[in-house]
Design an enzyme around this catalytic site. Structure first.
Site, PDB file in Angstrom:
ATOM      1  N   ARG A 137      10.276   1.034   5.163  1.00 35.12           N
ATOM      2  CA  ARG A 137       9.752   2.216   4.454  1.00 35.12           C
ATOM      3  C   ARG A 137      10.729   2.650   3.363  1.00 35.12           C
ATOM      4  NH1 ARG A 137      10.213   7.095   6.600  1.00 35.12           N
ATOM      5  NH2 ARG A 137       9.802   6.447   8.740  1.00 35.12           N
ATOM      6  N   TYR A 186      -5.547  10.419 -16.209  1.00 38.17           N
ATOM      7  CA  TYR A 186      -6.271   9.773 -15.112  1.00 38.17           C
ATOM      8  C   TYR A 186      -6.807  10.838 -14.143  1.00 38.17           C
ATOM      9  CZ  TYR A 186      -7.028   6.593 -11.208  1.00 38.17           C
ATOM     10  OH  TYR A 186      -7.585   5.887 -10.171  1.00 38.17           O
ATOM     11  N   ASP A 191       3.258   7.876 -18.141  1.00 35.14           N
ATOM     12  CA  ASP A 191       2.492   6.879 -17.389  1.00 35.14           C
ATOM     13  C   ASP A 191       2.213   5.732 -18.357  1.00 35.14           C
ATOM     14  OD1 ASP A 191       0.423   5.353 -16.265  1.00 35.14           O
ATOM     15  OD2 ASP A 191      -0.408   7.069 -15.169  1.00 35.14           O
ATOM     16  N   LYS A 247      -3.077  -2.253 -11.918  1.00 32.94           N
ATOM     17  CA  LYS A 247      -3.772  -2.619 -13.150  1.00 32.94           C
ATOM     18  C   LYS A 247      -3.123  -3.868 -13.764  1.00 32.94           C
ATOM     19  CE  LYS A 247      -5.847   1.144 -11.948  1.00 32.94           C
ATOM     20  NZ  LYS A 247      -5.532   2.471 -12.479  1.00 32.94           N
TER      21      LYS A 247
HETATM   22  C1  LIG Z   1      -5.278   3.734 -11.935  1.00 31.13           C
HETATM   23  C2  LIG Z   1      -4.378   4.662 -12.607  1.00 31.13           C
HETATM   24  C3  LIG Z   1      -3.527   5.504 -11.869  1.00 31.13           C
HETATM   25  C4  LIG Z   1      -3.547   5.561 -10.363  1.00 31.13           C
HETATM   26  O1  LIG Z   1      -3.114   4.361  -9.813  1.00 31.13           O
HETATM   27  P1  LIG Z   1      -3.599   3.798  -8.371  1.00 31.13           P
HETATM   28  O2  LIG Z   1      -2.871   2.511  -8.274  1.00 31.13           O
HETATM   29  O3  LIG Z   1      -5.077   3.652  -8.441  1.00 31.13           O
HETATM   30  O4  LIG Z   1      -3.178   4.804  -7.362  1.00 31.13           O
HETATM   31  C5  LIG Z   1      -2.652   6.314 -12.567  1.00 31.13           C
HETATM   32  N1  LIG Z   1      -2.620   6.306 -13.915  1.00 31.13           N
HETATM   33  C6  LIG Z   1      -3.420   5.514 -14.658  1.00 31.13           C
HETATM   34  C7  LIG Z   1      -3.333   5.546 -16.147  1.00 31.13           C
HETATM   35  C8  LIG Z   1      -4.325   4.667 -14.027  1.00 31.13           C
HETATM   36  O5  LIG Z   1      -5.136   3.909 -14.761  1.00 31.13           O
END
Ligand SMILES: *Cc1c(COP(=O)(O)O)cnc(C)c1O
Length: 390
Positions: free
Chosen positions: A58, A111, A182, A207
């Site tokens: 963890r 998001y 992000d 992604k």
């Molecule tokens: C998908 C996404 C998230 C969240 O990520 P998860 O892996 O689905 O928890 C955060 N920011 C952006 C820009 C995203 O496309």
């Protein structure tokens, strides 16, 4: 040769790799929860923090560590923390930073779950302002003595609005706030926010970093000091990434540069096609000269990525258009080999109150396309036949 200074693709493949006694060239999956200590003195020393060592997955695991070293290198920073999902990464970063009484500035185009997370922070006594940070005047106005954090995505999901990382970071730092970006849409291959003054980068590794739509994952990257703090937060919240998911993302990273180039090339071709179609009102893609912030794209990004936002002329045509597609897949998520398409207003951004949504450009005519790695001509033919049927 100094691997740390090698080209992007070389580093994406080689950084962080350790050879064990078997000589395995692929990173082994250390599928274990605890790690055995040599003796009681060793246990006391590691657990007391005098000596480094693995204790429990963890907190730290050799497979996830390889991924963390790679991303830290690719983002150009000291350290990174892997998490079970992008949202776990954002939570670990945010809960390591804000406390009751603080104020946070978040861009209004964000998001859906990130919006929900920040909106929910008011329950814990954190004041949150959702504003348009692409106008630095708004950031100046919103900053106040208690502002701890400015958080945004660029390009922003789903409208492809850009935010000037350097300008916002300079203003925020002047007033004592930190900046988190992000970087999910661009990946470090096309954009490195830390080079432009951001303090921390977060990713949904689900992604492009993984790139195959077969695992969830998240990353926080920044200074060693911040990552130690975030690792402790994560250990307590429990958002660790599984070694197998780390292994999948390590595998995905080996082809990140060639995938991103292909996503970019395909997206440019599709964006140009959409621009010329009479059912399409507007195409928003940072690689097009018509993007209102094209100059900023040229300044802080070295590619345009695979995400296209476009508006149909009529909102009533959106659902029939989506239903007529055959290759483009109706699904959330992005950054996969498959082209994915979705309608933010009724899908990913349905959690955003309607008037806020409309005000910031997430209108009912807006469609979000994550261009995949198929042949561009086939993606275009599919979109064309669906547009012809509405
Ligand atoms: C998908 C996404 C998230 C969240 O990520 P998860 O892996 O689905 O928890 C955060 N920011 C952006 C820009 C995203 O496309």
């Amino acid at each position: 040769m100094d691997l740390k200074k090698a080209g992007f693709s070389t580093r994406a493949i080689h950084i962080g790799k350790k050879m064990d006694e078997t000589g395995a060239t692929a990173t082994p999956i250390y599928q274990t929860a605890p790690f055995r200590f040599r003796n009681a003195a060793h246990a006391a020393s590691v657990m007391g923090g005098q000596e480094k060592g693995y204790v429990y997955s963890r907190g730290l695991n050799p497979t996830t560590k390889v991924l963390e070293e790679k991303i830290a290198n690719l983002e150009g920073c000291e350290a990174a923390l892997s998490q079970a999902s992008g949202m776990a990464a954002i939570s670990a970063a945010v809960f390591s930073t804000v406390r009751a009484g603080d104020h946070v500035i978040v861009d209004e185009v964000i998001y859906g779950s990130t919006y929900d997370l920040f909106a929910g922070l008011t329950r814990f006594g954190v004041d949150v302002s959702f504003i348009d940070t692409s106008d630095t005047g708004n950031v100046e106005t919103a900053l106040r003595p208690g502002t701890k954090l400015v958080f945004f995505e660029t390009p922003a999901n789903p409208t492809n609005k850009l935010i000037d990382i350097k300008a916002v970071s300079d203003i925020a730092h002047d007033r004592g706030a930190v900046v988190f970006v992000d970087n999910t849409y661009m990946t470090p291959y096309f954009q490195q926010p830390l080079l432009y003054g951001a303090d921390v980068v977060v990713h949904s590794a689900t992604k492009y970093l993984n790139g195959h739509g077969d695992t969830l994952g998240g990353i926080v990257a920044g200074s060693s000091e911040f990552i130690s703090l975030a690792r402790r937060t994560s250990r307590d919240i429990g958002g660790a990434m599984s070694p197998f998911n780390a292994w999948l993302i390590i595998r995905g990273l080996k082809t990140l540069s060639i995938r991103m180039d292909r996503h970019n090339e395909n997206a440019m071709a599709v964006a140009k096609f959409l621009q010329g179609h009479d059912r399409v009102d507007r195409v928003i893609y940072p690689g097009l000269k018509e993007h209102p912030q094209y100059d900023l794209a040229q300044k802080q990004m070295c590619g345009s990525g695979g995400m296209i936002a476009f508006l149909l002329k009529e909102a009533k045509d959106v659902h029939p258009f989506l239903d007529a597609l055959k290759i483009c897949t109706l699904a959330v998520s992005l950054g996969d080999a498959e082209t994915l398409i979705q309608h933010p207003a009724s899908m990913t951004h349905a959690v955003v109150p309607k008037e806020n949504r409309i005000k910031c450009g997430i209108v009912d005519q807006l469609v979000r396309l994550s261009i995949g790695l198929e042949n561009a001509g086939d993606i275009i033919s599919d979109i064309e036949q669906a547009l012809d049927r509405i």
